[in-house]
Scaffold this motif. Sequence first.
Motif, PDB file in Angstrom:
ATOM      1  N   THR A  35      29.174 -58.768 -90.213  1.00  0.00           N
ATOM      2  CA  THR A  35      27.815 -58.222 -90.309  1.00  0.00           C
ATOM      3  C   THR A  35      27.661 -56.968 -89.461  1.00  0.00           C
ATOM      4  N   THR A  36      28.188 -57.028 -88.232  1.00  0.00           N
ATOM      5  CA  THR A  36      27.926 -55.915 -87.311  1.00  0.00           C
ATOM      6  C   THR A  36      28.955 -54.786 -87.434  1.00  0.00           C
ATOM      7  N   ALA A  37      30.197 -55.131 -87.822  1.00  0.00           N
ATOM      8  CA  ALA A  37      31.262 -54.136 -87.612  1.00  0.00           C
ATOM      9  C   ALA A  37      32.136 -53.831 -88.821  1.00  0.00           C
ATOM     10  N   GLU A  38      31.812 -54.363 -90.009  1.00  0.00           N
ATOM     11  CA  GLU A  38      32.673 -54.087 -91.170  1.00  0.00           C
ATOM     12  C   GLU A  38      32.762 -52.565 -91.387  1.00  0.00           C
ATOM     13  N   GLY A  39      33.982 -52.086 -91.530  1.00  0.00           N
ATOM     14  CA  GLY A  39      34.171 -50.652 -91.754  1.00  0.00           C
ATOM     15  C   GLY A  39      34.112 -49.815 -90.481  1.00  0.00           C
ATOM     16  N   GLY A  40      33.803 -50.463 -89.356  1.00  0.00           N
ATOM     17  CA  GLY A  40      33.749 -49.732 -88.082  1.00  0.00           C
ATOM     18  C   GLY A  40      34.683 -50.370 -87.069  1.00  0.00           C
ATOM     19  N   GLU A  41      34.417 -50.079 -85.790  1.00  0.00           N
ATOM     20  CA  GLU A  41      35.317 -50.563 -84.742  1.00  0.00           C
ATOM     21  C   GLU A  41      34.649 -51.614 -83.856  1.00  0.00           C
ATOM     22  N   ALA A  42      35.463 -52.569 -83.422  1.00  0.00           N
ATOM     23  CA  ALA A  42      35.015 -53.585 -82.462  1.00  0.00           C
ATOM     24  C   ALA A  42      35.891 -53.448 -81.221  1.00  0.00           C
ATOM     25  N   ILE A  43      35.258 -53.342 -80.067  1.00  0.00           N
ATOM     26  CA  ILE A  43      36.018 -53.172 -78.823  1.00  0.00           C
ATOM     27  C   ILE A  43      36.186 -54.521 -78.129  1.00  0.00           C
ATOM     28  N   VAL A  44      37.438 -54.864 -77.801  1.00  0.00           N
ATOM     29  CA  VAL A  44      37.763 -56.141 -77.153  1.00  0.00           C
ATOM     30  C   VAL A  44      38.753 -55.894 -76.023  1.00  0.00           C
ATOM     31  N   SER A  45      38.609 -56.655 -74.944  1.00  0.00           N
ATOM     32  CA  SER A  45      39.556 -56.561 -73.833  1.00  0.00           C
ATOM     33  C   SER A  45      40.914 -57.135 -74.235  1.00  0.00           C
ATOM     34  N   ARG A  46      41.993 -56.511 -73.731  1.00  0.00           N
ATOM     35  CA  ARG A  46      43.341 -57.040 -74.019  1.00  0.00           C
ATOM     36  C   ARG A  46      43.529 -58.437 -73.422  1.00  0.00           C
ATOM     37  N   GLY A  47      42.724 -58.757 -72.419  1.00  0.00           N
ATOM     38  CA  GLY A  47      42.828 -60.079 -71.809  1.00  0.00           C
ATOM     39  C   GLY A  47      42.139 -61.160 -72.622  1.00  0.00           C
ATOM     40  N   GLU A  48      41.472 -60.757 -73.715  1.00  0.00           N
ATOM     41  CA  GLU A  48      40.712 -61.745 -74.496  1.00  0.00           C
ATOM     42  C   GLU A  48      41.164 -61.816 -75.952  1.00  0.00           C
ATOM     43  N   LEU A  49      42.343 -61.276 -76.238  1.00  0.00           N
ATOM     44  CA  LEU A  49      42.876 -61.352 -77.610  1.00  0.00           C
ATOM     45  C   LEU A  49      43.616 -62.679 -77.741  1.00  0.00           C
ATOM     46  N   VAL A  50      42.859 -63.760 -77.767  1.00  0.00           N
ATOM     47  CA  VAL A  50      43.437 -65.090 -77.561  1.00  0.00           C
ATOM     48  C   VAL A  50      43.623 -65.853 -78.868  1.00  0.00           C
ATOM     49  N   GLU A  51      44.437 -66.900 -78.770  1.00  0.00           N
ATOM     50  CA  GLU A  51      44.569 -67.864 -79.861  1.00  0.00           C
ATOM     51  C   GLU A  51      43.896 -69.136 -79.392  1.00  0.00           C
ATOM     52  N   ILE A  52      42.971 -69.661 -80.199  1.00  0.00           N
ATOM     53  CA  ILE A  52      42.221 -70.835 -79.771  1.00  0.00           C
ATOM     54  C   ILE A  52      42.878 -72.117 -80.271  1.00  0.00           C
ATOM     55  N   GLY A  53      43.813 -72.013 -81.161  1.00  0.00           N
ATOM     56  CA  GLY A  53      44.421 -73.248 -81.678  1.00  0.00           C
ATOM     57  C   GLY A  53      44.550 -73.124 -83.175  1.00  0.00           C
ATOM     58  N   GLY A  54      45.693 -73.572 -83.684  1.00  0.00           N
ATOM     59  CA  GLY A  54      45.924 -73.471 -85.110  1.00  0.00           C
ATOM     60  C   GLY A  54      45.891 -72.015 -85.517  1.00  0.00           C
ATOM     61  N   ALA A  55      45.162 -71.716 -86.562  1.00  0.00           N
ATOM     62  CA  ALA A  55      45.225 -70.378 -87.134  1.00  0.00           C
ATOM     63  C   ALA A  55      44.132 -69.467 -86.602  1.00  0.00           C
ATOM     64  N   PHE A  56      43.482 -69.842 -85.499  1.00  0.00           N
ATOM     65  CA  PHE A  56      42.370 -69.042 -85.014  1.00  0.00           C
ATOM     66  C   PHE A  56      42.825 -68.063 -83.949  1.00  0.00           C
ATOM     67  N   ARG A  57      43.055 -66.817 -84.363  1.00  0.00           N
ATOM     68  CA  ARG A  57      43.455 -65.771 -83.426  1.00  0.00           C
ATOM     69  C   ARG A  57      42.479 -64.616 -83.559  1.00  0.00           C
ATOM     70  N   ILE A  58      41.993 -64.150 -82.414  1.00  0.00           N
ATOM     71  CA  ILE A  58      40.955 -63.117 -82.428  1.00  0.00           C
ATOM     72  C   ILE A  58      41.373 -61.877 -83.239  1.00  0.00           C
TER      73      ILE A  58
ATOM     74  N   ILE B   6      41.065 -62.759 -86.997  1.00  0.00           N
ATOM     75  CA  ILE B   6      39.677 -62.940 -87.451  1.00  0.00           C
ATOM     76  C   ILE B   6      39.005 -61.566 -87.584  1.00  0.00           C
ATOM     77  N   LEU B   7      39.276 -60.709 -86.597  1.00  0.00           N
ATOM     78  CA  LEU B   7      38.698 -59.367 -86.621  1.00  0.00           C
ATOM     79  C   LEU B   7      39.150 -58.591 -87.855  1.00  0.00           C
ATOM     80  N   ALA B   8      40.456 -58.681 -88.146  1.00  0.00           N
ATOM     81  CA  ALA B   8      40.982 -57.954 -89.301  1.00  0.00           C
ATOM     82  C   ALA B   8      40.321 -58.474 -90.584  1.00  0.00           C
ATOM     83  N   LYS B   9      40.201 -59.800 -90.708  1.00  0.00           N
ATOM     84  CA  LYS B   9      39.602 -60.389 -91.911  1.00  0.00           C
ATOM     85  C   LYS B   9      38.132 -60.022 -92.050  1.00  0.00           C
ATOM     86  N   SER B  10      37.461 -59.776 -90.922  1.00  0.00           N
ATOM     87  CA  SER B  10      36.038 -59.454 -90.982  1.00  0.00           C
ATOM     88  C   SER B  10      35.825 -58.025 -91.466  1.00  0.00           C
ATOM     89  N   GLY B  11      36.905 -57.247 -91.542  1.00  0.00           N
ATOM     90  CA  GLY B  11      36.781 -55.865 -92.012  1.00  0.00           C
ATOM     91  C   GLY B  11      36.562 -54.869 -90.896  1.00  0.00           C
TER      92      GLY B  11
END
Length: 451
Positions: A153-176, A179-184
Amino acid sequence: MSDPRRSLPAVSQLLADAERAGLKDLASRAELVEAVRATLADARHRDGVAPDVGWIEAITARVQSAGRPSLTRVVNATGVVLHTNLGRAPLAAQARRAVDDALAYSTLEYRLAEGERGSRQDHLGPLLCELTGADAALVVNNAAAALMLALNTTAEGGEAIVSRGELVEIGGAFRIPEILAKSGAVLVEVGTTNRSRVRDYALAISPRTRVLLKVHRSNFHMSGFVAEATVPELVTLGAERGIPVIHDAGSGLLLPLDAYGLTGEPLVRDSTAAGATVVFSGDKLLGGPQAGIVVGPRATVGRMAQNPLARALRPDKATVAALEATLRLYRDPGRALTAIPVLAMLTAEPGDLRRRARRLARRIPGARTVPGHSAVGGGSFPDCDLPTTLVALEVESCDTFLRALREHDPPVVARARDARVMLDVRTIGDDEFGIVVEAVRRAGWPGVATP
Ligand SMILES: *Cc1c(COP(=O)(O)O)cnc(C)c1O
């Protein structure tokens, strides 16, 4: 040498024996034939050795296990409160009743006063705003979906800024990053693994920046030479530049639990007070059903509700009912701590756990109580080991004994430590002690009184 597999009984023979033994009453003929075939196949795999317990017993066990549903209630004796494999949060009695009620026709999208169409979100929005201090709320199927929707909703087609310390995997297939890439949105990384400052975000802002994303490192902890930008700092920066901040808080903590030694999880209310849009789970620390909750400023949350993806991710009526009932319990914090099982288990007094463990051990002759630790689980409070008292069973083979406990009806799931089977009363209800004792007896533990 003759092959012992040749001397196995015939299907028709075993079928006749099984019918004579009364198995006709337990299963249809087709189910019986299936059980007989499977039992014979097992014997063939063991080089033609007949089942230890005898043919009829083995066929009966097969018929019974085939008749059991695949998704079934279990007793959690592991001490892991939010056990993802065991369905995370067990629901409060009030929430279970609400689900039962809502499974008939319900007011899911109906306003009784007007006799008109309503929104399923109306049952949850006002409560969530009241409990978190936010202006608006939206509920979807799980927190992964909520984050995807927020970023799309907020960032499709634009940029999202995230810290390198927070590019985490939460378990299974959930990786920040995924998810970001899939959101566009395009990921813009800032800072380093151990240190990020608000200045790093400020320098990375461009005309394409749509959102600043902060992610809680749910399942691990960083210590030492570390630094990170806080949610209020990011919101201040975002406000100067007209950019929203999304905080993926993960666990959904609505009440502070510091007094119980549980520190380090973000309180949802703190992030909404700062002005962030907060995303969290319904079935972690909140103690409700699987759900993804978004609370925050009306502008951002309102746009999310209008996104066609929101329709694809909407929660079903059982979720809405269970979540509404759970949230209502939070209106009285004292009541929430006792009525919501996750909170009650997490805040159980060590002395109370010791007394309960002794009470369980007294029913299992020869069992001992030993000090140990329970875990919060579900990627929440990863550093908190909760002191507990375990009931320890010294058995010949832990694997065999644990399997026998799992084969009980209802199954009991426990753990082994130091070559002993351990039962943690933190996650066993008082009303489940009888089930555990009977499962232990049937697993072959001597001297337990028959019920
Ligand atoms: C658990 C978690 C999620 C995913 O939540 P689900 O409800 O399981 O989809 C997302 N982000 C964080 C930080 C989490 O801890």
